[in-house]
Design a protein around this motif. Structure first.
Motif, PDB file in Angstrom:
ATOM      1  N   HIS A   1       0.819  -1.205   0.000  1.00 49.19           N
ATOM      2  CA  HIS A   1       0.000   0.000   0.000  1.00 49.19           C
ATOM      3  C   HIS A   1       0.850   1.251   0.000  1.00 49.19           C
ATOM      4  O   HIS A   1       2.060   1.211   0.223  1.00 49.19           O
ATOM      5  CB  HIS A   1      -1.049  -0.025   1.136  1.00 49.19           C
ATOM      6  CG  HIS A   1      -0.538   0.269   2.502  1.00 49.19           C
ATOM      7  ND1 HIS A   1      -1.016  -0.360   3.624  1.00 49.19           N
ATOM      8  CD2 HIS A   1       0.382   1.151   2.957  1.00 49.19           C
ATOM      9  CE1 HIS A   1      -0.408   0.111   4.686  1.00 49.19           C
ATOM     10  NE2 HIS A   1       0.449   1.026   4.314  1.00 49.19           N
ATOM     11  N   ALA A   2       0.169   2.352  -0.286  1.00 50.24           N
ATOM     12  CA  ALA A   2       0.789   3.667  -0.216  1.00 50.24           C
ATOM     13  C   ALA A   2       0.032   4.455   0.850  1.00 50.24           C
ATOM     14  O   ALA A   2      -1.130   4.159   1.136  1.00 50.24           O
ATOM     15  CB  ALA A   2       0.701   4.365  -1.565  1.00 50.24           C
ATOM     16  N   CYS A   3       0.693   5.424   1.451  1.00 53.91           N
ATOM     17  CA  CYS A   3       0.021   6.238   2.466  1.00 53.91           C
ATOM     18  C   CYS A   3       0.509   7.671   2.341  1.00 53.91           C
ATOM     19  O   CYS A   3       1.708   7.921   2.301  1.00 53.91           O
ATOM     20  CB  CYS A   3       0.299   5.691   3.859  1.00 53.91           C
ATOM     21  SG  CYS A   3      -0.509   6.658   5.164  1.00 53.91           S
ATOM     22  N   ALA A   4      -0.451   8.596   2.235  1.00 54.51           N
ATOM     23  CA  ALA A   4      -0.112  10.009   2.067  1.00 54.51           C
ATOM     24  C   ALA A   4      -0.338  10.799   3.353  1.00 54.51           C
ATOM     25  O   ALA A   4      -0.425  12.026   3.313  1.00 54.51           O
ATOM     26  CB  ALA A   4      -0.927  10.608   0.924  1.00 54.51           C
ATOM     27  N   CYS A   5      -0.395  10.117   4.514  1.00 54.53           N
ATOM     28  CA  CYS A   5      -0.568  10.866   5.772  1.00 54.53           C
ATOM     29  C   CYS A   5       0.654  11.769   5.968  1.00 54.53           C
ATOM     30  O   CYS A   5       1.733  11.520   5.420  1.00 54.53           O
ATOM     31  CB  CYS A   5      -0.798   9.939   6.966  1.00 54.53           C
ATOM     32  SG  CYS A   5       0.676   9.176   7.665  1.00 54.53           S
ATOM     33  N   LEU A   6       0.474  12.821   6.749  1.00 55.23           N
ATOM     34  CA  LEU A   6       1.560  13.803   6.897  1.00 55.23           C
ATOM     35  C   LEU A   6       2.778  13.204   7.590  1.00 55.23           C
ATOM     36  O   LEU A   6       3.910  13.604   7.320  1.00 55.23           O
ATOM     37  CB  LEU A   6       1.044  15.042   7.637  1.00 55.23           C
ATOM     38  CG  LEU A   6      -0.093  15.783   6.901  1.00 55.23           C
ATOM     39  CD1 LEU A   6      -0.538  16.999   7.702  1.00 55.23           C
ATOM     40  CD2 LEU A   6       0.312  16.189   5.493  1.00 55.23           C
ATOM     41  N   GLU A   7       2.567  12.211   8.473  1.00 55.28           N
ATOM     42  CA  GLU A   7       3.704  11.552   9.128  1.00 55.28           C
ATOM     43  C   GLU A   7       4.528  10.771   8.098  1.00 55.28           C
ATOM     44  O   GLU A   7       5.756  10.783   8.135  1.00 55.28           O
ATOM     45  CB  GLU A   7       3.227  10.602  10.238  1.00 55.28           C
ATOM     46  CG  GLU A   7       2.680  11.298  11.465  1.00 55.28           C
ATOM     47  CD  GLU A   7       1.263  11.838  11.263  1.00 55.28           C
ATOM     48  OE1 GLU A   7       0.582  11.448  10.279  1.00 55.28           O
ATOM     49  OE2 GLU A   7       0.851  12.682  12.082  1.00 55.28           O
ATOM     50  N   CYS A   8       3.851  10.069   7.186  1.00 53.06           N
ATOM     51  CA  CYS A   8       4.586   9.344   6.141  1.00 53.06           C
ATOM     52  C   CYS A   8       5.291  10.324   5.216  1.00 53.06           C
ATOM     53  O   CYS A   8       6.417  10.072   4.777  1.00 53.06           O
ATOM     54  CB  CYS A   8       3.653   8.437   5.342  1.00 53.06           C
ATOM     55  SG  CYS A   8       3.210   6.925   6.222  1.00 53.06           S
ATOM     56  N   GLN A   9       4.657  11.444   4.916  1.00 50.72           N
ATOM     57  CA  GLN A   9       5.324  12.442   4.065  1.00 50.72           C
ATOM     58  C   GLN A   9       6.605  12.925   4.738  1.00 50.72           C
ATOM     59  O   GLN A   9       7.659  13.034   4.108  1.00 50.72           O
ATOM     60  CB  GLN A   9       4.388  13.623   3.793  1.00 50.72           C
ATOM     61  CG  GLN A   9       3.218  13.242   2.897  1.00 50.72           C
ATOM     62  CD  GLN A   9       2.392  14.442   2.475  1.00 50.72           C
ATOM     63  OE1 GLN A   9       2.899  15.555   2.390  1.00 50.72           O
ATOM     64  NE2 GLN A   9       1.123  14.221   2.209  1.00 50.72           N
ATOM     65  N   ARG A  10       6.509  13.190   6.049  1.00 51.06           N
ATOM     66  CA  ARG A  10       7.698  13.691   6.747  1.00 51.06           C
ATOM     67  C   ARG A  10       8.785  12.625   6.847  1.00 51.06           C
ATOM     68  O   ARG A  10       9.956  12.893   6.612  1.00 51.06           O
ATOM     69  CB  ARG A  10       7.315  14.195   8.137  1.00 51.06           C
ATOM     70  CG  ARG A  10       8.437  14.936   8.827  1.00 51.06           C
ATOM     71  CD  ARG A  10       8.025  15.459  10.187  1.00 51.06           C
ATOM     72  NE  ARG A  10       7.052  16.528  10.130  1.00 51.06           N
ATOM     73  CZ  ARG A  10       7.352  17.816   9.923  1.00 51.06           C
ATOM     74  NH1 ARG A  10       8.599  18.181   9.748  1.00 51.06           N
ATOM     75  NH2 ARG A  10       6.412  18.724   9.892  1.00 51.06           N
TER      76      ARG A  10
END
Ligand SMILES: [Zn+2]
Ligand SMILES: [Zn+2]
Length: 140
Positions: free
Chosen positions: A32-41
């Motif tokens: 999977h992919a995740c675009a939550c802000l924690e994953c972005q950081r």
């Protein structure tokens, strides 16, 4: 380097300096992919792209350091990274105790299966459109 056969296992994921590796003996159970802000950081990119393997199919080689953060749901999420180059090569999640989560980029394999879904689509960068076949999930 020639593209690897996506069906060929084992595969080895490695950090940038090669000091930390994760070898998997079987195909991922899910991707999977995740675009939550924690994953972005934590990735420094627009989304994380991760493959999940059962513990029994995983072998870790080399030294690593660990760091835990809390997920949106209040559970820990542990990044395990190379102490020399800092690249995260596997993660453990409290919510999935018997699984290893491996960032797909560490496999250096453009033939790797696409993510089945994108979590936290509501936080994705505005320019990011997805091909059909990747389900958008607004939150988790
Ligand atoms: Zn390294
Ligand atoms: Zn995330």
């Amino acid at each position: 380097m020639a593209e690897q056969d996506p069906a060929a296992y084992p595969k080895t994921a490695a950090c940038a300096c090669g000091g930390l590796t994760v070898t998997v003996s079987a195909a991922p159970q899910f991707v999977h992919a995740c675009a939550c802000l924690e994953c972005q950081r934590s990735t420094g990119s627009a989304f994380s792209y991760s493959a999940f393997f059962p513990e029994s199919a995983v072998k870790v080689g080399g030294a690593f350091k660990s760091w835990r953060r809390s997920s949106e749901a209040g559970r820990w999420n542990e990044a395990n990274f190379c102490p020399t180059c800092g690249v995260n090569v596997f993660a453990r999640l409290e919510a999935l105790p018997a699984m290893f989560c491996v960032p797909v980029g560490c496999f250096s394999d453009p033939g790797f299966p696409a993510p089945g879904n994108l979590y936290w689509s509501s936080k994705r960068h505005r320019w990011l459109d997805l091909p059909t076949g990747i389900e958008r999930i607004e939150t988790q």
